[in-house]
Enzyme design. Sequence first.
Site, PDB file in Angstrom:
ATOM      1  N   ALA A  33       0.830  -1.211   0.000  1.00  0.00           N
ATOM      2  CA  ALA A  33       0.000   0.000   0.000  1.00  0.00           C
ATOM      3  C   ALA A  33       0.864   1.260   0.000  1.00  0.00           C
ATOM      4  O   ALA A  33       0.534   2.262  -0.639  1.00  0.00           O
ATOM      5  CB  ALA A  33      -0.926   0.001   1.213  1.00  0.00           C
ATOM      6  N   GLU A  34       1.995   1.229   0.711  1.00  0.00           N
ATOM      7  CA  GLU A  34       2.896   2.382   0.755  1.00  0.00           C
ATOM      8  C   GLU A  34       3.582   2.559  -0.599  1.00  0.00           C
ATOM      9  O   GLU A  34       3.735   3.688  -1.097  1.00  0.00           O
ATOM     10  CB  GLU A  34       3.929   2.196   1.861  1.00  0.00           C
ATOM     11  CG  GLU A  34       4.951   3.308   1.979  1.00  0.00           C
ATOM     12  CD  GLU A  34       4.363   4.650   2.409  1.00  0.00           C
ATOM     13  OE1 GLU A  34       5.091   5.658   2.341  1.00  0.00           O
ATOM     14  OE2 GLU A  34       3.166   4.703   2.786  1.00  0.00           O
ATOM     15  N   GLU A 113     -10.687 -12.217 -12.836  1.00  0.00           N
ATOM     16  CA  GLU A 113      -9.842 -13.267 -12.258  1.00  0.00           C
ATOM     17  C   GLU A 113      -9.355 -12.839 -10.877  1.00  0.00           C
ATOM     18  O   GLU A 113      -9.465 -11.672 -10.507  1.00  0.00           O
ATOM     19  CB  GLU A 113      -8.617 -13.508 -13.155  1.00  0.00           C
ATOM     20  CG  GLU A 113      -8.934 -13.776 -14.611  1.00  0.00           C
ATOM     21  CD  GLU A 113      -7.689 -13.668 -15.481  1.00  0.00           C
ATOM     22  OE1 GLU A 113      -6.623 -14.131 -15.048  1.00  0.00           O
ATOM     23  OE2 GLU A 113      -7.786 -13.097 -16.582  1.00  0.00           O
ATOM     24  N   LYS A 115      -6.426 -11.852  -8.333  1.00  0.00           N
ATOM     25  CA  LYS A 115      -5.078 -11.276  -8.435  1.00  0.00           C
ATOM     26  C   LYS A 115      -4.188 -12.009  -7.434  1.00  0.00           C
ATOM     27  O   LYS A 115      -4.157 -11.693  -6.250  1.00  0.00           O
ATOM     28  CB  LYS A 115      -5.084  -9.779  -8.147  1.00  0.00           C
ATOM     29  CG  LYS A 115      -3.733  -9.144  -8.431  1.00  0.00           C
ATOM     30  CD  LYS A 115      -3.754  -7.637  -8.218  1.00  0.00           C
ATOM     31  CE  LYS A 115      -2.405  -7.044  -8.588  1.00  0.00           C
ATOM     32  NZ  LYS A 115      -1.298  -7.600  -7.799  1.00  0.00           N
ATOM     33  N   ARG A 136       9.458 -12.120 -14.618  1.00  0.00           N
ATOM     34  CA  ARG A 136       9.126 -10.869 -15.291  1.00  0.00           C
ATOM     35  C   ARG A 136      10.366  -9.975 -15.417  1.00  0.00           C
ATOM     36  O   ARG A 136      10.576  -9.325 -16.430  1.00  0.00           O
ATOM     37  CB  ARG A 136       8.039 -10.123 -14.505  1.00  0.00           C
ATOM     38  CG  ARG A 136       7.542  -8.858 -15.219  1.00  0.00           C
ATOM     39  CD  ARG A 136       6.908  -7.867 -14.247  1.00  0.00           C
ATOM     40  NE  ARG A 136       5.788  -8.424 -13.531  1.00  0.00           N
ATOM     41  CZ  ARG A 136       4.539  -8.461 -13.971  1.00  0.00           C
ATOM     42  NH1 ARG A 136       4.256  -7.982 -15.165  1.00  0.00           N
ATOM     43  NH2 ARG A 136       3.573  -8.970 -13.230  1.00  0.00           N
ATOM     44  N   GLU A 173       1.113 -16.946 -12.784  1.00  0.00           N
ATOM     45  CA  GLU A 173       1.662 -16.640 -11.460  1.00  0.00           C
ATOM     46  C   GLU A 173       2.043 -17.930 -10.752  1.00  0.00           C
ATOM     47  O   GLU A 173       1.230 -18.853 -10.647  1.00  0.00           O
ATOM     48  CB  GLU A 173       0.603 -15.892 -10.639  1.00  0.00           C
ATOM     49  CG  GLU A 173       1.146 -15.150  -9.464  1.00  0.00           C
ATOM     50  CD  GLU A 173       1.502 -13.701  -9.801  1.00  0.00           C
ATOM     51  OE1 GLU A 173       1.903 -12.977  -8.880  1.00  0.00           O
ATOM     52  OE2 GLU A 173       1.389 -13.298 -10.981  1.00  0.00           O
ATOM     53  N   LYS A 290     -10.453  -7.686 -16.998  1.00  0.00           N
ATOM     54  CA  LYS A 290      -9.955  -7.529 -18.364  1.00  0.00           C
ATOM     55  C   LYS A 290     -11.120  -7.474 -19.348  1.00  0.00           C
ATOM     56  O   LYS A 290     -12.110  -8.202 -19.184  1.00  0.00           O
ATOM     57  CB  LYS A 290      -9.057  -8.717 -18.746  1.00  0.00           C
ATOM     58  CG  LYS A 290      -7.829  -8.888 -17.856  1.00  0.00           C
ATOM     59  CD  LYS A 290      -7.065 -10.155 -18.213  1.00  0.00           C
ATOM     60  CE  LYS A 290      -5.861 -10.340 -17.294  1.00  0.00           C
ATOM     61  NZ  LYS A 290      -5.167 -11.617 -17.524  1.00  0.00           N
ATOM     62  N   CYS A 411       5.119 -16.199  37.301  1.00  0.00           N
ATOM     63  CA  CYS A 411       5.358 -16.907  38.571  1.00  0.00           C
ATOM     64  C   CYS A 411       6.804 -16.847  39.046  1.00  0.00           C
ATOM     65  O   CYS A 411       7.106 -17.291  40.162  1.00  0.00           O
ATOM     66  CB  CYS A 411       4.902 -18.360  38.465  1.00  0.00           C
ATOM     67  SG  CYS A 411       5.977 -19.378  37.412  1.00  0.00           S
ATOM     68  N   CYS A 426       8.355 -21.634  30.567  1.00  0.00           N
ATOM     69  CA  CYS A 426       8.350 -21.517  32.022  1.00  0.00           C
ATOM     70  C   CYS A 426       8.336 -22.929  32.600  1.00  0.00           C
ATOM     71  O   CYS A 426       7.581 -23.792  32.138  1.00  0.00           O
ATOM     72  CB  CYS A 426       7.111 -20.745  32.472  1.00  0.00           C
ATOM     73  SG  CYS A 426       6.704 -20.957  34.211  1.00  0.00           S
TER      74      CYS A 426
END
EC number: 6.5.1.2
Length: 671
Positions: A33-34, A113, A115, A136, A173, A290, A411, A426
């Site tokens: 997203a960034e 389709e 992704k 690619r 893919e 598409k 504990c 523990c």
Amino acid sequence: MESIEQQLTELRTTLRHHEYLYHVMDAPEIPDAEYDRLMRELRELETKHPELITPDSPTQRVGAAPLAAFSQIRHEVPMLSLDNVFDEESFLAFNKRVQDRLKSNEKVTWCCELKLDGLAVSILYENGVLVSAATRGDGTTGEDITSNVRTIRAIPLKLHGENIPARLEVRGEVFLPQAGFEKINEDARRTGGKVFANPRNAAAGSLRQLDPRITAKRPLTFFCYGVGVLEGGELPDTHLGRLLQFKKWGLPVSDRVTLCESAEEVLAFYHKVEEDRPTLGFDIDGVVIKVNSLAQQEQLGFVARAPRWAVAFKFPAQEQMTFVRDVEFQVGRTGAITPVARLEPVHVAGVLVSNATLHNADEIERLGLRIGDKVVIRRAGDVIPQVVNVVLSERPEDTREVVFPTHCPVCGSDVERVEGEAVARCTGGLICGAQRKESLKHFVSRRAMDVDGMGDKIIDQLVEKEYVHTPADLFKLTAGKLTGLERMGPKSAQNVVNALEKAKETTFARFLYALGIREVGEATAAGLAAYFGTLEALEAASIEELQKVPDVGIVVASHVHNFFAEESNRNVISELLAEGVHWPEPIVINAEEIDSPFAGKTVVLTGSLSQMSRDDAKARLVELGAKVAGSVSKKTDLVIAGEAAGSKLAKAQELGIEVIDETEMLRLLGS
């Protein structure tokens, strides 16, 4: 104030850096997203100032340069990327642009389709035989991964059928199902190997091995979605028609490909896939839309890096960046100490996330995490949020080292890490309040004893008030004692007592699962119950005899044997039986007397079934004399593979075990 030229230079430099990390090093530092946000910012600036566009701008090309360790293959037809849209308004604007550009009343039909979140590859067939495969790369030149692709069992080495073109380049893919990803990381944590941040990185890392034998061991799979080179043959004049033709030739195509007659149908498809996303068994990050007609595609053409006739409609981001404010340590029912990152709250995939698991000390070391770091958080489906990586380029100066405890934070008992194990534990056992709480929560859970109405907060109070020390103490509770708990009135208290009484009637498998024996999940508990039939037989079993049960190896057998060898555990079981916990006498099924193709066979189910639930399938198989196991081994006779079958299918094929699909299973169940 920066000039436009400076802004463009800075954006391009940043994007190239992250493209290199993503496409070449398989080690992205920021969420998708960034990256998308930075790319949008660059594209908007270039749109306003087209005279400043440079040929090497990230908007003008795809991916990154190939690794020098691989030889290179030049794509005869460039492998372009897709433009993205992130909301309905943007998709409808794209739809309008397509309609306007065609300038005709001719109807547009859309082929939709999934992704897939994997690695794009091209595979060249000559006269139906696979001759080369490439990544690619930068869209023009990719890495030669032919030897590795040949190890992926989903990809045919030779096409079958009629009218196969002389030269056909298929594009698609390569991806890793979630089950396979979890298995790879589980093995890596156990052996100290590389742990991958997500299935996409694992798929890329697996496909780009210099040793194809390593790739062969990874349960990679493949779906095709398009064509590059086509010579000496013909294909249908629609995109869907081409995909269906691929399927006839033996190439794998997703069964979720859908034809939509309108923008409204496309949006309905998008939302249905978004709803189904957690159950697919593999990662996707949106849908691809598409134009179905090849003639219309030709009319629409391309821009610099993407076709005008297709778009990726992406889902809300499952990754976001935030800061680690602290690291705390939780204690589980088996004593496992789990570090948890306390985060600056951030919305990820529609949920406010303030905590994320760090798994263990090895994971903290792998990440190089320090308190105060900026990190990428990932949340996929119902999976607990996790820290994917540290954004080292933005590390603050005042970060602090994470110190793993040497004593239990609850504990005070010693923390011990067994050699060869990633988990520190523990050593306090049931004197540790945290272990006691988590053991009791597991005991009453829905898939264990199923005590309706007894939630976590009730268990917490019962332990803190010292009302309950062992599972047997639960059945000694009275409505009067429960009424003294916070938010527990007389009616609610009586309902809990009634639920406890009802829970006394259970099954042997549920009872075993409820005991919380290390490494014994539902499937293993069911296998032990089916094999031994009675508690007495199981308690008396040797480690060697335990290993005869499907799915039980030396580690699980040792845990089971040691559990029943412990006097305190046997005492708790005796108390539970004395309180009235019981289950039906075992029904002995003699496989030799059953006329069934499954009789006497050890069967493993993998992937998702569409015609019946997994539980129903298991029950029916057991009725017909099968032993249903949870994992594939040399003891397995048959694997039933549903949709998106992952590592279990790959292992079965590797071991030469018979595999059938759901349709064949249903036929045999009805025979």
